[in-house]
Design a protein around this motif. Structure first.
Motif, mmCIF file in Angstrom:
data_model
loop_
_atom_site.group_PDB
_atom_site.id
_atom_site.type_symbol
_atom_site.label_atom_id
_atom_site.label_comp_id
_atom_site.label_asym_id
_atom_site.label_seq_id
_atom_site.Cartn_x
_atom_site.Cartn_y
_atom_site.Cartn_z
ATOM 1 N N GLY A 1 18.174 -19.239 10.735
ATOM 2 C CA GLY A 1 17.550 -18.402 11.761
ATOM 3 C C GLY A 1 16.273 -17.759 11.252
ATOM 4 N N LYS A 2 16.325 -17.265 10.026
ATOM 5 C CA LYS A 2 15.145 -16.629 9.422
ATOM 6 C C LYS A 2 14.045 -17.666 9.174
ATOM 7 C CE LYS A 2 15.140 -15.130 5.102
ATOM 8 N NZ LYS A 2 15.511 -14.319 3.929
ATOM 9 N N GLU A 3 14.440 -18.850 8.710
ATOM 10 C CA GLU A 3 13.446 -19.906 8.459
ATOM 11 C C GLU A 3 12.780 -20.358 9.763
ATOM 12 O OE1 GLU A 3 12.347 -20.722 5.566
ATOM 13 O OE2 GLU A 3 13.839 -19.547 4.491
ATOM 14 N N ALA A 4 13.572 -20.419 10.828
ATOM 15 C CA ALA A 4 13.002 -20.779 12.142
ATOM 16 C C ALA A 4 12.033 -19.694 12.606
ATOM 17 C CB ALA A 4 14.112 -20.978 13.164
ATOM 18 N N ALA A 5 12.397 -18.434 12.353
ATOM 19 C CA ALA A 5 11.524 -17.307 12.735
ATOM 20 C C ALA A 5 10.181 -17.404 12.018
ATOM 21 C CB ALA A 5 12.205 -15.979 12.413
ATOM 22 N N ILE A 6 10.211 -17.716 10.727
ATOM 23 C CA ILE A 6 8.975 -17.853 9.942
ATOM 24 C C ILE A 6 8.113 -18.985 10.507
ATOM 25 C CG2 ILE A 6 8.034 -18.539 7.685
ATOM 26 C CD1 ILE A 6 10.484 -17.065 6.415
ATOM 27 N N ASP A 7 8.738 -20.126 10.771
ATOM 28 C CA ASP A 7 7.992 -21.292 11.255
ATOM 29 C C ASP A 7 7.366 -21.032 12.627
ATOM 30 O OD1 ASP A 7 7.907 -23.878 13.000
ATOM 31 O OD2 ASP A 7 7.845 -24.620 10.936
ATOM 32 N N LEU A 8 8.147 -20.479 13.552
ATOM 33 C CA LEU A 8 7.632 -20.274 14.910
ATOM 34 C C LEU A 8 6.589 -19.159 14.942
ATOM 35 C CD1 LEU A 8 10.931 -20.770 16.987
ATOM 36 C CD2 LEU A 8 9.229 -22.467 16.304
ATOM 37 N N ALA A 9 6.734 -18.177 14.043
ATOM 38 C CA ALA A 9 5.712 -17.127 13.921
ATOM 39 C C ALA A 9 4.411 -17.713 13.366
ATOM 40 C CB ALA A 9 6.214 -15.998 13.031
ATOM 41 N N LYS A 10 4.527 -18.646 12.421
ATOM 42 C CA LYS A 10 3.331 -19.326 11.873
ATOM 43 C C LYS A 10 2.590 -20.084 12.960
ATOM 44 C CE LYS A 10 4.527 -20.127 7.007
ATOM 45 N NZ LYS A 10 5.101 -21.108 6.041
ATOM 46 N N ARG A 11 3.310 -20.529 13.974
ATOM 47 C CA ARG A 11 2.707 -21.278 15.086
ATOM 48 C C ARG A 11 2.086 -20.348 16.130
ATOM 49 N NH1 ARG A 11 4.717 -26.703 14.863
ATOM 50 N NH2 ARG A 11 6.360 -26.865 13.286
ATOM 51 N N GLY A 12 2.145 -19.039 15.867
ATOM 52 C CA GLY A 12 1.455 -18.089 16.729
ATOM 53 C C GLY A 12 2.321 -17.426 17.787
ATOM 54 N N ALA A 13 3.633 -17.699 17.782
ATOM 55 C CA ALA A 13 4.508 -17.100 18.796
ATOM 56 C C ALA A 13 4.768 -15.626 18.514
ATOM 57 C CB ALA A 13 5.843 -17.849 18.837
ATOM 58 N N ARG A 14 5.070 -14.883 19.575
ATOM 59 C CA ARG A 14 5.685 -13.563 19.407
ATOM 60 C C ARG A 14 7.163 -13.831 19.175
ATOM 61 N NH1 ARG A 14 6.441 -8.365 19.883
ATOM 62 N NH2 ARG A 14 7.997 -7.420 21.254
ATOM 63 N N VAL A 15 7.690 -13.389 18.037
ATOM 64 C CA VAL A 15 9.079 -13.680 17.677
ATOM 65 C C VAL A 15 9.910 -12.397 17.684
ATOM 66 C CG1 VAL A 15 10.623 -14.579 15.885
ATOM 67 C CG2 VAL A 15 8.426 -15.703 16.306
ATOM 68 N N ILE A 16 10.998 -12.436 18.443
ATOM 69 C CA ILE A 16 11.940 -11.310 18.459
ATOM 70 C C ILE A 16 13.202 -11.742 17.720
ATOM 71 C CG2 ILE A 16 13.323 -9.776 19.910
ATOM 72 C CD1 ILE A 16 11.053 -10.342 22.085
ATOM 73 N N MET A 17 13.455 -11.082 16.608
ATOM 74 C CA MET A 17 14.616 -11.380 15.783
ATOM 75 C C MET A 17 15.778 -10.506 16.252
ATOM 76 S SD MET A 17 12.424 -11.230 12.228
ATOM 77 C CE MET A 17 13.783 -11.612 11.121
ATOM 78 N N ALA A 18 16.792 -11.155 16.787
ATOM 79 C CA ALA A 18 17.960 -10.421 17.294
ATOM 80 C C ALA A 18 19.025 -10.389 16.209
ATOM 81 C CB ALA A 18 18.485 -11.109 18.550
ATOM 82 N N CYS A 19 19.274 -9.199 15.652
ATOM 83 C CA CYS A 19 20.130 -9.084 14.470
ATOM 84 C C CYS A 19 21.221 -8.032 14.654
ATOM 85 C CB CYS A 19 19.290 -8.705 13.250
ATOM 86 S SG CYS A 19 17.934 -9.847 12.933
ATOM 87 N N ARG A 20 22.372 -8.327 14.098
ATOM 88 C CA ARG A 20 23.498 -7.382 14.167
ATOM 89 C C ARG A 20 23.306 -6.248 13.149
ATOM 90 N NH1 ARG A 20 28.366 -7.169 11.393
ATOM 91 N NH2 ARG A 20 27.800 -9.093 10.319
ATOM 92 N N ASP A 21 22.894 -6.635 11.943
ATOM 93 C CA ASP A 21 22.712 -5.670 10.853
ATOM 94 C C ASP A 21 21.226 -5.311 10.780
ATOM 95 O OD1 ASP A 21 22.236 -4.457 8.363
ATOM 96 O OD2 ASP A 21 23.877 -5.551 7.387
#
Length: 298
Positions: free
Chosen positions: A33-53
């Protein structure tokens, strides 16, 4: 044989940009999930990380921003084992975001000891299926408004060993942690099939996938023999970065615009089990899920 063929396929990559797009990723503070967040953020997306902790989430947020050089990343509280938390999260997204182009239902629990969610669901079916089913339902109007948009459900090859026990979905009569995990992952594929049918003509597409055998925190509940097997096969397992590739592929690959409802592995279409193609069971699971979550989703 499919996996062997995929093993020798050249690795997938794409220059696809996501500027102006908004992405929600569940379980984005660790692993794939974190690796996908990094990749999609690199592509210019606004990324919302939904986390329990949230403590771990904030640490991961810092890492995603630094690795992607994209400041437009947020971390928000989401506990998929509690429908109250899911409703609060969805409410915040619906009120605070103008669009949602990609929903990556990535979070999961695996082969954990028997436990129940805040709403009385067995933990694995509750988090892996019911939580994401409800989250998708609550965000769907915003996703449709943002079309073209994609919904991606991270399943597992373990779905092949699963069967849906409609009479005892919460494993109250008997509990096998491996069986309950496989059931939840089969539910992910069946949900995706049903969802794709319901979304025809809306510009929203849905995909399920097997990320590969990945060395992540999910392995913490494996027993001794299972851990030994993981150690033996570790040279053939994937890192979190490699494991995230099929999720990223389903999120950005342009050729998938015309595809929906399929199952993917190693950044390519893959064959799911016969049980995962049972549309009658998919419909019955859909109805049961709606009933258990007290929602009406036609």
């Amino acid at each position: 044989m499919q996996s062997m063929r995929n093993f020798f396929r050249p690795s997938w990559s794409s220059p696809q940009r996501l500027d102006g797009k908004t992405v929600v990723i569940t379980g984005a503070n660790t692993g794939i999930g974190k690796e996908a967040a990094i990749d999609l953020a690199k592509r210019g997306a606004r990324v919302i990380m939904a986390c329990r902790d949230m403590e771990r989430g904030q640490a991961a947020l810092k890492e995603v921003v630094e690795s992607s050089a994209n400041e437009n990343v947020a971390c928000m509280k989401l506990d998929l084992s509690d429908t109250k938390s899911i409703r609060e999260f969805a409410d915040n997204i619906n009120k605070g975001e103008e669009k949602l182009n990609i929903l990556l239902n990535n979070a999961g629990v695996m082969v954990c000891p028997y436990g129940k969610t805040a709403d009385g669901f067995e933990m694995q079916i509750g988090v892996n299926h019911m939580g994401h089913f409800l989250l998708t339902y609550l965000l769907l109007d915003l996703i449709k408004k943002s079309a073209p948009a994609r919904i991606i459900n991270v399943s597992s090859v373990a779905h092949r060993f699963g069967s849906i026990n409609l009479e005892d979905i919460n494993s109250e009569k008997s509990y096998d942690k491996n069986g309950a995990y496989a059931q939840s992952k089969l539910a992910n594929v069946l949900f995706t099939r049903s969802l794709a049918k319901r979304l025809e003509g809306t510009g929203v597409t849905a995909y399920s996938l097997h990320p590969g055998v990945v060395q992540t925190d999910l392995c913490r509940h494996l027993n001794g023999p299972q851990k030994f097997v993981m150690k033996v096969i570790s040279p053939f397992t994937k890192s979190s970065t490699q494991g995230a590739q099929t999720s990223i592929y389903c999120a950005v690959e342009p050729s998938l615009d015309k595809e929906s409802g399929g199952y993917y592995s190693d950044c390519a279409p893959a064959k799911c089990s016969a049980k995962a193609q049972d549309d009658d069971m998919a419909q019955r699971l859909w109805e049961l899920s709606c009933g258990m979550l007290s929602i009406t989703w036609e």
